[in-house]
Motif scaffolding. Structure first.
Motif, PDB file in Angstrom:
ATOM      1  N   GLU A  48       0.864  -1.194   0.000  1.00  0.00           N
ATOM      2  CA  GLU A  48       0.000   0.000   0.000  1.00  0.00           C
ATOM      3  C   GLU A  48       0.891   1.232   0.000  1.00  0.00           C
ATOM      4  OE1 GLU A  48      -3.559   2.222   2.578  1.00  0.00           O
ATOM      5  OE2 GLU A  48      -2.689   0.329   3.294  1.00  0.00           O
ATOM      6  N   ASN A  51      -0.689   7.237  -3.689  1.00  0.00           N
ATOM      7  CA  ASN A  51      -1.261   7.155  -5.027  1.00  0.00           C
ATOM      8  C   ASN A  51      -1.493   8.570  -5.555  1.00  0.00           C
ATOM      9  OD1 ASN A  51      -3.724   7.073  -6.958  1.00  0.00           O
ATOM     10  ND2 ASN A  51      -3.060   4.932  -6.868  1.00  0.00           N
ATOM     11  N   SER A  72      -3.446   6.940  -0.055  1.00  0.00           N
ATOM     12  CA  SER A  72      -2.877   5.695  -0.568  1.00  0.00           C
ATOM     13  C   SER A  72      -3.765   5.106  -1.656  1.00  0.00           C
ATOM     14  CB  SER A  72      -2.729   4.684   0.567  1.00  0.00           C
ATOM     15  OG  SER A  72      -3.985   4.086   0.875  1.00  0.00           O
ATOM     16  N   ASP A  73      -3.273   4.047  -2.285  1.00  0.00           N
ATOM     17  CA  ASP A  73      -4.046   3.370  -3.319  1.00  0.00           C
ATOM     18  C   ASP A  73      -5.215   2.584  -2.737  1.00  0.00           C
ATOM     19  OD1 ASP A  73      -2.252   1.659  -2.100  1.00  0.00           O
ATOM     20  OD2 ASP A  73      -1.894   0.461  -3.888  1.00  0.00           O
ATOM     21  N   CYS A  74      -5.310   2.548  -1.397  1.00  0.00           N
ATOM     22  CA  CYS A  74      -6.471   1.944  -0.729  1.00  0.00           C
ATOM     23  C   CYS A  74      -7.447   3.003  -0.228  1.00  0.00           C
ATOM     24  CB  CYS A  74      -6.009   1.063   0.429  1.00  0.00           C
ATOM     25  SG  CYS A  74      -5.071  -0.394  -0.074  1.00  0.00           S
ATOM     26  N   ARG A  76      -6.827   5.496   1.833  1.00  0.00           N
ATOM     27  CA  ARG A  76      -6.592   5.891   3.220  1.00  0.00           C
ATOM     28  C   ARG A  76      -5.624   7.070   3.300  1.00  0.00           C
ATOM     29  NH1 ARG A  76      -7.483  -0.024   4.581  1.00  0.00           N
ATOM     30  NH2 ARG A  76      -5.439  -0.599   3.745  1.00  0.00           N
ATOM     31  N   ASN A 229     -11.347   6.194   6.618  1.00  0.00           N
ATOM     32  CA  ASN A 229     -10.813   4.897   6.206  1.00  0.00           C
ATOM     33  C   ASN A 229      -9.578   4.517   7.019  1.00  0.00           C
ATOM     34  OD1 ASN A 229     -12.780   4.683   4.221  1.00  0.00           O
ATOM     35  ND2 ASN A 229     -11.463   5.480   2.593  1.00  0.00           N
ATOM     36  N   TYR A 233      -9.040   1.445   9.807  1.00  0.00           N
ATOM     37  CA  TYR A 233      -7.885   0.546   9.659  1.00  0.00           C
ATOM     38  C   TYR A 233      -7.092   0.481  10.961  1.00  0.00           C
ATOM     39  CZ  TYR A 233      -3.390  -1.149   7.824  1.00  0.00           C
ATOM     40  OH  TYR A 233      -2.232  -1.855   7.600  1.00  0.00           O
TER      41      TYR A 233
END
Length: 239
Positions: A48, A51, A72-74, A76, A229, A233
């Protein structure tokens, strides 16, 4: 606030480290015309990472400034920009390569020049990533702190000259445990014919607790979603 750790990154130098959530990382330019390239990953899951398209798209911005989140690419929030003496930082031009550096500043090599050879951002990043079991396949677009890029009517990218004064600083706050990689190398679009020579001071401090009035959390509904998000997490991991 007490400084936990500090370091001065000399021109051409690199550094990487794991930094837990709830820290302030203050970067200060010790000269005019600095550029500090930065990569960022989730320390607990290095797949992760920052991004660039999602960070820019979600915040409707071509550059990053105070209030913006590094996403991030998730989806978050890895970190957020809580203080900024400048009016934005480059997210579009990436980092220098060996070929680019030799062409612009003249050929140098370790074999010929020793530790005085002119380093590229790509080499610096790969050298640091390998320390954490990663490789060049883990490279991604960088954030270039202290540099700003504009675009003309045709979409050509333009490097803004004389943008960063001496003692300019930017502070990011870690929202989760992160692994960051730094390279004090020139911006690829910098037109200077001489290799820039600007040290960067790095200071790490404890961040105050976030409350409901936090500027970054409330910058937009998209930044809040990224924070939510991350909170989910961190909560599920018991961090």
């Amino acid at each position: 606030m007490n400084i936990i750790w500090n370091k001065t990154l000399a021109p051409g130098d690199r550094w990487s480290g794991n930094i837990c959530k709830g820290r302030l990382i203050k970067f200060t330019s010790l000269g005019e015309g600095a550029n500090l390239s930065m990569l960022m990953y989730n320390f607990r899951n290095l797949s992760e990472h920052y991004n660039a398209p999602d960070t820019m798209k979600a915040q409707h911005s071509f550059f990053l400034k105070k209030g913006h989140v590094i996403i991030s690419d998730c989806g978050r929030a890895l970190a957020s920009i809580v203080e900024d003496d400048l009016d934005g930082h480059d997210t579009a031009t990436g980092y220098t390569t060996r070929i680019m550096t030799d062409k612009k500043y003249g050929f140098t090599s370790y074999q010929k020049d020793g530790n005085d050879y002119l380093k590229s951002g790509q080499e610096n990043f790969i050298n640091e990533l390998t320390k954490n079991g990663m490789s060049k396949r883990d490279l991604m677009p960088s954030i270039n702190l202290f540099s700003k890029i504009d675009a003309d009517e045709r979409g050509n990218l333009i490097f803004i000259k004389d943008y960063c004064p001496k003692e300019a600083s930017v502070t990011i706050r870690t929202e989760m445990d992160v692994y960051i990689v730094l390279s004090n190398t020139p911006n690829p679009l910098d037109e200077k014919k001489e290799y820039p020579s600007v040290p960067i001071k790095i200071e790490i401090l404890n961040a105050p607790p976030i409350d409901g009035l936090d500027y970054c959390v409330n910058y937009s509904k998209y930044t809040r979603r990224a924070f939510e998000n991350t909170w989910e997490y961190n909560t599920l991991l018991g961090i």
